[in-house]
Design a protein around this motif. Sequence first.
Motif, PDB file in Angstrom:
ATOM      1  N   GLU A  59       0.838  -1.210   0.000  1.00  0.00           N
ATOM      2  CA  GLU A  59       0.000   0.000   0.000  1.00  0.00           C
ATOM      3  C   GLU A  59       0.870   1.255   0.000  1.00  0.00           C
ATOM      4  O   GLU A  59       0.594   2.206  -0.748  1.00  0.00           O
ATOM      5  CB  GLU A  59      -0.907   0.004   1.233  1.00  0.00           C
ATOM      6  CG  GLU A  59      -1.790   1.245   1.304  1.00  0.00           C
ATOM      7  CD  GLU A  59      -2.613   1.314   2.581  1.00  0.00           C
ATOM      8  OE1 GLU A  59      -3.183   2.402   2.849  1.00  0.00           O
ATOM      9  OE2 GLU A  59      -2.689   0.305   3.314  1.00  0.00           O
ATOM     10  N   ARG A  60       1.916   1.248   0.802  1.00  0.00           N
ATOM     11  CA  ARG A  60       2.793   2.415   0.905  1.00  0.00           C
ATOM     12  C   ARG A  60       3.454   2.736  -0.432  1.00  0.00           C
ATOM     13  O   ARG A  60       3.699   3.901  -0.757  1.00  0.00           O
ATOM     14  CB  ARG A  60       3.847   2.166   1.987  1.00  0.00           C
ATOM     15  CG  ARG A  60       4.689   3.385   2.311  1.00  0.00           C
ATOM     16  CD  ARG A  60       5.484   3.178   3.583  1.00  0.00           C
ATOM     17  NE  ARG A  60       6.404   2.066   3.480  1.00  0.00           N
ATOM     18  CZ  ARG A  60       6.326   0.956   4.201  1.00  0.00           C
ATOM     19  NH1 ARG A  60       5.348   0.797   5.077  1.00  0.00           N
ATOM     20  NH2 ARG A  60       7.208  -0.014   4.064  1.00  0.00           N
ATOM     21  N   GLU A  61       3.730   1.701  -1.232  1.00  0.00           N
ATOM     22  CA  GLU A  61       4.393   1.904  -2.518  1.00  0.00           C
ATOM     23  C   GLU A  61       3.396   2.008  -3.670  1.00  0.00           C
ATOM     24  O   GLU A  61       3.783   1.989  -4.839  1.00  0.00           O
ATOM     25  CB  GLU A  61       5.408   0.784  -2.769  1.00  0.00           C
ATOM     26  CG  GLU A  61       6.530   0.772  -1.730  1.00  0.00           C
ATOM     27  CD  GLU A  61       7.671  -0.157  -2.073  1.00  0.00           C
ATOM     28  OE1 GLU A  61       7.716  -0.655  -3.225  1.00  0.00           O
ATOM     29  OE2 GLU A  61       8.541  -0.360  -1.200  1.00  0.00           O
ATOM     30  N   GLY A  62       2.098   2.115  -3.330  1.00  0.00           N
ATOM     31  CA  GLY A  62       1.084   2.364  -4.343  1.00  0.00           C
ATOM     32  C   GLY A  62       0.713   1.162  -5.183  1.00  0.00           C
ATOM     33  O   GLY A  62       0.136   1.311  -6.271  1.00  0.00           O
ATOM     34  N   LEU A  63       0.983  -0.040  -4.682  1.00  0.00           N
ATOM     35  CA  LEU A  63       0.698  -1.254  -5.455  1.00  0.00           C
ATOM     36  C   LEU A  63      -0.650  -1.871  -5.085  1.00  0.00           C
ATOM     37  O   LEU A  63      -1.153  -2.726  -5.819  1.00  0.00           O
ATOM     38  CB  LEU A  63       1.827  -2.273  -5.251  1.00  0.00           C
ATOM     39  CG  LEU A  63       3.191  -1.792  -5.766  1.00  0.00           C
ATOM     40  CD1 LEU A  63       4.297  -2.760  -5.379  1.00  0.00           C
ATOM     41  CD2 LEU A  63       3.164  -1.614  -7.280  1.00  0.00           C
ATOM     42  N   VAL A  64      -1.217  -1.478  -3.959  1.00  0.00           N
ATOM     43  CA  VAL A  64      -2.607  -1.811  -3.621  1.00  0.00           C
ATOM     44  C   VAL A  64      -3.231  -0.549  -3.016  1.00  0.00           C
ATOM     45  O   VAL A  64      -2.537   0.263  -2.401  1.00  0.00           O
ATOM     46  CB  VAL A  64      -2.720  -2.992  -2.621  1.00  0.00           C
ATOM     47  CG1 VAL A  64      -2.172  -4.267  -3.221  1.00  0.00           C
ATOM     48  CG2 VAL A  64      -2.032  -2.667  -1.305  1.00  0.00           C
ATOM     49  N   ASP A  66      -5.721  -0.398  -0.663  1.00  0.00           N
ATOM     50  CA  ASP A  66      -5.978  -0.503   0.770  1.00  0.00           C
ATOM     51  C   ASP A  66      -5.446  -1.842   1.261  1.00  0.00           C
ATOM     52  O   ASP A  66      -5.945  -2.905   0.857  1.00  0.00           O
ATOM     53  CB  ASP A  66      -7.483  -0.387   1.037  1.00  0.00           C
ATOM     54  CG  ASP A  66      -7.791  -0.213   2.526  1.00  0.00           C
ATOM     55  OD1 ASP A  66      -6.932  -0.583   3.347  1.00  0.00           O
ATOM     56  OD2 ASP A  66      -8.889   0.282   2.847  1.00  0.00           O
ATOM     57  N   ALA A  67      -4.469  -1.804   2.145  1.00  0.00           N
ATOM     58  CA  ALA A  67      -3.858  -3.030   2.640  1.00  0.00           C
ATOM     59  C   ALA A  67      -4.822  -3.867   3.467  1.00  0.00           C
ATOM     60  O   ALA A  67      -4.615  -5.065   3.660  1.00  0.00           O
ATOM     61  CB  ALA A  67      -2.620  -2.693   3.477  1.00  0.00           C
ATOM     62  N   LEU A  68      -5.901  -3.244   3.952  1.00  0.00           N
ATOM     63  CA  LEU A  68      -6.860  -3.974   4.784  1.00  0.00           C
ATOM     64  C   LEU A  68      -7.390  -5.203   4.066  1.00  0.00           C
ATOM     65  O   LEU A  68      -7.469  -6.289   4.649  1.00  0.00           O
ATOM     66  CB  LEU A  68      -8.024  -3.051   5.158  1.00  0.00           C
ATOM     67  CG  LEU A  68      -9.216  -3.730   5.865  1.00  0.00           C
ATOM     68  CD1 LEU A  68      -8.789  -4.283   7.218  1.00  0.00           C
ATOM     69  CD2 LEU A  68     -10.388  -2.765   5.994  1.00  0.00           C
ATOM     70  N   THR A  95      -2.567  -8.133 -11.053  1.00  0.00           N
ATOM     71  CA  THR A  95      -3.462  -7.938  -9.912  1.00  0.00           C
ATOM     72  C   THR A  95      -2.715  -8.154  -8.595  1.00  0.00           C
ATOM     73  O   THR A  95      -1.680  -8.839  -8.572  1.00  0.00           O
ATOM     74  CB  THR A  95      -4.637  -8.920  -9.974  1.00  0.00           C
ATOM     75  OG1 THR A  95      -4.137 -10.257  -9.749  1.00  0.00           O
ATOM     76  CG2 THR A  95      -5.356  -8.843 -11.312  1.00  0.00           C
ATOM     77  N   PRO A  96      -3.216  -7.594  -7.499  1.00  0.00           N
ATOM     78  CA  PRO A  96      -2.595  -7.850  -6.197  1.00  0.00           C
ATOM     79  C   PRO A  96      -2.525  -9.337  -5.858  1.00  0.00           C
ATOM     80  O   PRO A  96      -1.538  -9.789  -5.270  1.00  0.00           O
ATOM     81  CB  PRO A  96      -3.510  -7.094  -5.226  1.00  0.00           C
ATOM     82  CG  PRO A  96      -4.049  -5.956  -6.033  1.00  0.00           C
ATOM     83  CD  PRO A  96      -4.271  -6.551  -7.405  1.00  0.00           C
ATOM     84  N   ILE A  97      -3.561 -10.117  -6.228  1.00  0.00           N
ATOM     85  CA  ILE A  97      -3.531 -11.556  -5.965  1.00  0.00           C
ATOM     86  C   ILE A  97      -2.388 -12.219  -6.735  1.00  0.00           C
ATOM     87  O   ILE A  97      -1.692 -13.095  -6.219  1.00  0.00           O
ATOM     88  CB  ILE A  97      -4.878 -12.208  -6.361  1.00  0.00           C
ATOM     89  CG1 ILE A  97      -5.992 -11.712  -5.449  1.00  0.00           C
ATOM     90  CG2 ILE A  97      -4.774 -13.728  -6.286  1.00  0.00           C
ATOM     91  CD1 ILE A  97      -5.811 -12.071  -3.992  1.00  0.00           C
ATOM     92  N   ALA A  98      -2.169 -11.783  -7.967  1.00  0.00           N
ATOM     93  CA  ALA A  98      -1.071 -12.324  -8.770  1.00  0.00           C
ATOM     94  C   ALA A  98       0.272 -11.946  -8.160  1.00  0.00           C
ATOM     95  O   ALA A  98       1.218 -12.742  -8.158  1.00  0.00           O
ATOM     96  CB  ALA A  98      -1.163 -11.827 -10.206  1.00  0.00           C
TER      97      ALA A  98
END
Length: 346
Positions: A59-64, A66-68, A95-98
């Motif tokens: 999240e901090r690096e803009g890749l997702v 919301d980390a929740l 995707t974040p899952i990937a």
Amino acid sequence: MLKRLLLVSILGLVLLASGSALWLWQGLQTLKEPVDLPEPVLFDVEQGSAFNWVATKLEREGLVEDALWLKIWGRLNPDRNVIKAGTYEFVPRETPIAMVGKMVRGDTKTWSVQFIEGWRFSELRAALAKQSHLEHLTKELTDEEIMARLGKPEQHPEGRFFPDTYVYTGKETDLDILRRAYQRMEGILTEEWQGRADGLPYETPYEALIMASIVEKETGVPDERGQIAGVFVRRIQKGMRLQTDPTVIYGLGEDYDGNITRKHLRTTTPYNTYRISGLPPTPIALPGRDAIHASLHPQPGTSLYFVARGDGSHVFSETFSEHQKAVREYQLQRRSDYRSSPQAQP
């Protein structure tokens, strides 16, 4: 009245649960949506990093967004949330899952460095120094210090590292690659030595390595390596000097300006095989497996001399008079397109 209140309460709980489920479902669905990346990015995971820590960093690096949601997904999938350390490359539309899948599998980003047959150790070091995403521990070390760090303080580095392409991750060092190349050369040399031909003038595998380095520098034509090795082996067996220019050039070091002269041939150095008998004290380059094999399986024959034609190949002669004739034809009257190595293939 009480029955009506109970029904209202139950209905409220159902609606609340339904709303919560919808909210949860919608949040988890965002993890299946492609991340808007303009170009591939690298993401580092340190050893021992917990899943929630990685989610927060994403999240901090803009890749997702919301980390929740990623943390909830990790709680719901305990068998798929063990992250491996390394450097990962995430690409546009991933995707974040990937992304998580890559980190769970340990599909780290890799780079490669190539060591070329015929290179000197100095050229190998220069290639390593240019590599990005590699921890450089040897830049300030001397050759001797490098060998000491590899546990071989008594050895000269020239020719000790196998020429090949080496793949590395962002967590490796230049010493790691050197160690792999050294071990690869040791393994191949040992294997080839065990299957060597009979009657060779080498007492140790290292002497064969020295010969292989000379063969490597003398020709780039694969079919000639056995012939070149045969000439050199027969010369040693007859007590003749090798008289090979690449050893002279190596011995000149920085004094060599691209042109070998009669003065160079008369200058005594430990590597001038016009002035010394037998092999030079160390290899002069990185030999490939074919050159090592040729040196341990020299082609039978009677030729004792060879001269470059100018197209990368050589003319082999049995007698000195035949050799002189070939020298006059191919060396003293060089064509305008003369070259000592084969034409590069497109």
